[in-house]
Design a protein around this motif. Structure first.
Motif, short mmCIF file in Angstrom:
data_model
loop_
_atom_site.label_atom_id
_atom_site.label_comp_id
_atom_site.label_asym_id
_atom_site.label_seq_id
_atom_site.Cartn_x
_atom_site.Cartn_y
_atom_site.Cartn_z
N LEU A 183 17.26 -20.10 -7.50
CA LEU A 183 17.35 -18.66 -7.93
C LEU A 183 16.67 -17.79 -7.10
N LEU A 184 17.28 -16.85 -6.44
CA LEU A 184 16.60 -15.97 -5.47
C LEU A 184 16.37 -14.50 -5.99
N GLY A 185 15.50 -14.04 -5.41
CA GLY A 185 15.49 -12.52 -5.87
C GLY A 185 14.22 -11.71 -5.06
N HIS A 212 13.83 -4.49 -0.43
CA HIS A 212 14.35 -4.83 0.67
C HIS A 212 15.25 -6.32 0.32
N GLY A 213 16.40 -6.28 0.57
CA GLY A 213 17.27 -7.21 0.42
C GLY A 213 18.09 -8.25 1.31
N LEU A 214 17.91 -7.47 2.52
CA LEU A 214 18.60 -8.50 3.38
C LEU A 214 18.24 -9.48 3.61
N GLY A 215 16.98 -9.89 4.04
CA GLY A 215 16.53 -11.27 4.37
C GLY A 215 16.98 -12.09 3.23
N LYS A 216 16.68 -11.76 2.02
CA LYS A 216 17.17 -12.63 0.84
C LYS A 216 18.53 -13.20 1.09
N LYS A 217 19.51 -11.98 1.43
CA LYS A 217 20.84 -12.42 1.38
C LYS A 217 21.20 -13.36 2.43
N ILE A 218 20.48 -13.18 3.40
CA ILE A 218 20.54 -14.42 4.66
C ILE A 218 20.29 -15.60 4.13
N VAL A 219 19.15 -15.77 3.44
CA VAL A 219 18.60 -17.01 2.98
C VAL A 219 19.72 -17.49 2.02
N ALA A 220 20.40 -16.65 1.03
CA ALA A 220 21.19 -17.13 0.16
C ALA A 220 22.54 -17.66 1.10
N ILE A 265 12.71 -21.39 -7.67
CA ILE A 265 12.69 -19.91 -7.76
C ILE A 265 12.35 -19.57 -6.29
N GLY A 266 12.96 -18.59 -5.64
CA GLY A 266 12.63 -18.08 -4.45
C GLY A 266 12.54 -16.61 -4.30
N VAL A 267 11.25 -16.16 -4.06
CA VAL A 267 10.77 -14.71 -4.12
C VAL A 267 10.71 -14.34 -2.79
N SER A 268 11.42 -13.20 -2.57
CA SER A 268 11.30 -12.53 -1.14
C SER A 268 10.43 -11.12 -1.39
N SER A 269 9.58 -10.87 -0.17
CA SER A 269 8.77 -9.84 -0.33
C SER A 269 8.81 -9.23 1.20
N MET A 270 9.11 -8.07 1.48
CA MET A 270 9.04 -7.35 2.49
C MET A 270 7.68 -6.70 2.94
N MET A 271 6.86 -6.36 1.62
CA MET A 271 5.80 -5.52 1.84
C MET A 271 4.60 -6.11 1.25
N VAL A 272 3.39 -5.79 1.90
CA VAL A 272 2.16 -6.37 1.62
C VAL A 272 1.87 -6.48 0.05
N LEU A 277 8.37 -23.22 -6.49
CA LEU A 277 8.38 -21.84 -6.11
C LEU A 277 8.26 -21.50 -4.74
N VAL A 278 9.05 -21.05 -4.08
CA VAL A 278 8.95 -20.66 -2.45
C VAL A 278 9.09 -19.10 -2.30
N VAL A 279 8.56 -18.87 -1.20
CA VAL A 279 8.34 -17.48 -0.83
C VAL A 279 8.92 -17.14 0.47
N TYR A 328 4.37 -12.94 4.66
CA TYR A 328 4.19 -14.47 4.87
C TYR A 328 4.22 -14.86 6.23
N GLN A 329 4.94 -14.02 7.07
CA GLN A 329 5.07 -14.42 8.68
C GLN A 329 3.79 -14.16 9.14
N PHE A 330 3.09 -13.10 8.86
CA PHE A 330 1.94 -12.47 9.43
C PHE A 330 0.73 -13.19 8.98
N PHE A 380 6.69 -21.85 2.00
CA PHE A 380 7.31 -20.54 2.46
C PHE A 380 8.07 -20.80 3.71
N ALA A 381 9.11 -20.21 4.02
CA ALA A 381 9.99 -20.18 5.09
C ALA A 381 9.94 -18.92 6.00
N GLU A 382 10.06 -19.15 7.34
CA GLU A 382 10.31 -17.84 8.06
C GLU A 382 11.68 -17.46 8.37
N ASN A 383 12.63 -18.29 8.17
CA ASN A 383 14.09 -17.84 8.18
C ASN A 383 15.04 -18.77 7.30
C1 B12 Z 1 15.43 -2.54 6.65
C2 B12 Z 1 14.18 -1.97 6.27
C3 B12 Z 1 14.17 -1.05 5.14
C4 B12 Z 1 15.52 -0.82 4.44
C5 B12 Z 1 15.64 -2.01 3.57
C6 B12 Z 1 17.27 -2.01 3.46
C7 B12 Z 1 17.85 -3.47 2.79
N1 B12 Z 1 18.87 -3.37 2.01
O1 B12 Z 1 17.10 -4.42 2.68
C8 B12 Z 1 15.11 0.42 3.38
C9 B12 Z 1 15.40 1.87 4.40
C10 B12 Z 1 15.75 0.57 2.30
C11 B12 Z 1 13.65 0.27 3.38
C12 B12 Z 1 12.85 0.96 2.70
C13 B12 Z 1 11.40 1.11 2.71
N2 B12 Z 1 10.50 0.35 3.66
CO1 B12 Z 1 11.23 -0.83 4.85
N3 B12 Z 1 11.73 -1.79 6.35
C14 B12 Z 1 12.89 -2.31 6.91
C15 B12 Z 1 12.40 -3.06 8.10
C16 B12 Z 1 12.99 -2.24 9.29
C17 B12 Z 1 13.35 -4.28 8.20
C18 B12 Z 1 13.29 -5.37 6.94
C19 B12 Z 1 14.74 -6.45 7.15
O2 B12 Z 1 15.69 -6.30 6.64
N4 B12 Z 1 14.16 -7.41 8.07
C20 B12 Z 1 15.26 -8.33 8.41
C21 B12 Z 1 15.26 -9.60 7.49
C22 B12 Z 1 16.30 -10.36 8.07
O3 B12 Z 1 14.12 -10.19 7.77
P1 B12 Z 1 13.35 -10.73 6.29
O4 B12 Z 1 13.33 -9.79 5.32
O5 B12 Z 1 11.82 -11.18 6.99
O6 B12 Z 1 14.10 -12.13 6.07
C23 B12 Z 1 13.87 -13.37 6.84
C24 B12 Z 1 12.69 -14.12 6.33
O7 B12 Z 1 11.55 -13.35 6.32
C25 B12 Z 1 13.20 -15.09 5.40
N5 B12 Z 1 12.93 -14.70 4.02
C26 B12 Z 1 13.18 -13.47 3.59
N6 B12 Z 1 13.26 -13.59 2.23
C27 B12 Z 1 12.75 -14.85 1.95
C28 B12 Z 1 12.84 -15.43 0.48
C29 B12 Z 1 12.63 -16.91 0.57
C30 B12 Z 1 12.40 -17.51 -0.69
C31 B12 Z 1 12.52 -17.63 1.84
C32 B12 Z 1 11.96 -19.07 1.44
C33 B12 Z 1 12.55 -17.02 2.95
C34 B12 Z 1 12.79 -15.58 3.26
O8 B12 Z 1 14.32 -15.53 5.85
C35 B12 Z 1 15.07 -14.39 6.20
C36 B12 Z 1 16.12 -14.43 6.77
O9 B12 Z 1 15.89 -15.19 8.19
C37 B12 Z 1 10.91 -3.17 7.95
C38 B12 Z 1 10.08 -3.57 9.27
C39 B12 Z 1 10.24 -4.94 9.84
N7 B12 Z 1 10.57 -5.03 11.14
O10 B12 Z 1 10.24 -5.96 8.99
C40 B12 Z 1 10.61 -2.29 6.97
C41 B12 Z 1 9.34 -2.32 6.26
C42 B12 Z 1 9.26 -3.74 5.42
N8 B12 Z 1 9.57 -1.44 5.08
C43 B12 Z 1 8.42 -0.54 4.94
C44 B12 Z 1 8.17 0.38 4.21
C45 B12 Z 1 6.73 0.85 3.92
C46 B12 Z 1 9.25 0.98 3.42
C47 B12 Z 1 9.21 1.85 2.39
C48 B12 Z 1 8.13 2.01 1.39
C49 B12 Z 1 9.31 3.30 3.06
C50 B12 Z 1 9.32 4.78 2.35
N9 B12 Z 1 8.28 5.16 2.63
O11 B12 Z 1 10.27 4.82 1.52
C51 B12 Z 1 10.49 1.64 1.54
C52 B12 Z 1 10.42 0.69 0.57
C53 B12 Z 1 11.38 1.07 -0.53
C54 B12 Z 1 10.87 -0.12 -1.61
N10 B12 Z 1 10.23 0.11 -2.78
O12 B12 Z 1 10.90 -1.46 -1.29
C55 B12 Z 1 7.04 -1.46 5.54
C56 B12 Z 1 6.46 -2.40 4.77
C57 B12 Z 1 4.73 -2.01 5.19
C58 B12 Z 1 3.73 -2.79 4.53
N11 B12 Z 1 2.77 -3.32 5.03
O13 B12 Z 1 3.91 -3.56 3.47
C59 B12 Z 1 7.98 -2.15 6.99
C60 B12 Z 1 7.20 -3.33 7.45
C61 B12 Z 1 8.08 -0.97 8.13
C62 B12 Z 1 6.62 -0.87 8.66
N12 B12 Z 1 6.16 -1.17 9.51
O14 B12 Z 1 6.13 0.05 8.12
N13 B12 Z 1 13.04 -0.36 4.58
#
Ligand code: B12
Length: 219
Positions: free
Chosen positions: A96-98, A105-113, A147-154, A181-183, A188-190, A203-206
């Protein structure tokens, strides 16, 4: 073998060009020409995901958008191939992912799915902005293994409404032995210790690493 290599190359090129229609057409033609659906998934789809990920991270020769399209096409092709498998392939587990609550931020989660599906996991995606209660209620309802929880913000990674909240509920409802539970996500990368701080099992990086850690967690 030579034919498979050729198909792999043309499929990879179609995916690299983000040409979904061409990729699907290549798969259809391959199946019509006698290539087994299992070979499509394990010798074409999975190697393509892995190669594109390598190109993205190591060679920086592919973009994130290409990777995203690749995961979508992979999931689509895998879903189409599974019912055609000669011997029903046992699902490796139900995941179960979310994305954590407050996080859109949903992109990373979709890739994992996509990666998990291509590796024979059953995946249920709850989407973005998911409350801890929903993660746990749905996991129980679906009898999920992980359960897999994705978080892009601190704050969504560290806060009580993210994975830590899910862990708390799993503990309170005595589900920890049953549901892992995985994240994942940038925070988590930092900080490689953060997953332990929020109470996750791993946790996993990708997407590919996600498959590996989840394979180790499911029974
Ligand atoms: C694209 C993006 C957006 C898009 C999201 C589009 C979407 N549909 O996802 C939009 C424009 C909507 C957006 C909005 C915002 N964003 Co934004 N965004 C980004 C950005 C540029 C890239 C994120 C991304 O998609 N990465 C690519 C994916 C593929 O990587 P990933 O998610 O890490 O996933 C991989 C791994 O992590 C892992 N993984 C991921 N999930 C999971 C789950 C499990 C279970 C496992 C095992 C592995 C795993 O596998 C994945 C595939 O390889 C980042 C900057 C960055 N460089 O990261 C900022 C960033 C995350 N955003 C940020 C911010 C601040 C915001 C906003 C608050 C901006 C604003 N003021 O409105 C809003 C937040 C809205 C909200 N409430 O969420 C900050 C967060 C800062 C912080 N310290 O928390 C960042 C870091 C930018 C920055 N440097 O300031 N954003």
């Amino acid at each position: 073998m030579k034919l498979l290599k050729e198909i792999l190359e043309t499929y990879y090129n179609a995916v690299f060009d983000s040409n979904r229609d061409k990729a699907v057409e290549i798969v259809k033609t391959a199946v019509d020409n006698g290539i087994k659906p299992e070979e499509i998934v394990f010798k074409i789809v999975v190697p393509t995901i892995e190669r594109l990920l390598t190109d993205l991270t190591e060679k920086q020769d592919a973009t994130l958008a290409q990777h995203f399209i690749c995961s979508k096409v992979s999931a689509e092709v895998t879903d189409a191939m599974i019912p055609l498998f000669a011997k029903k392939q046992a699902k490796k587990g139900r995941i179960l992912l979310g994305t954590a609550m407050g996080d859109f931020h949903g992109l990373g989660k979709k890739i994992v799915a996509g990666c998990l599906k291509a590796h024979m996991f059953e995946v249920h995606d709850l989407g973005i902005n998911v409350a801890p209660e929903k993660f746990v209620d749905e996991a129980v309802r679906l009898d999920a293994d992980v359960i897999g929880v994705s978080s892009m913000m601190v704050h969504s990674a560290r806060g009580e409404k993210g994975a830590a909240g899910v862990r708390k509920l799993l503990r309170e409802r005595d589900l920890e032995g049953r549901i892992k539970l995985v994240v994942g996500g940038a925070p988590y990368q930092f900080d490689h210790k953060l997953y332990e701080i929020v109470g996750a099992d791993a946790f996993a990086e990708n997407g590919i690493e996600a498959v590996k850690i989840i394979e180790n967690l499911v029974p």
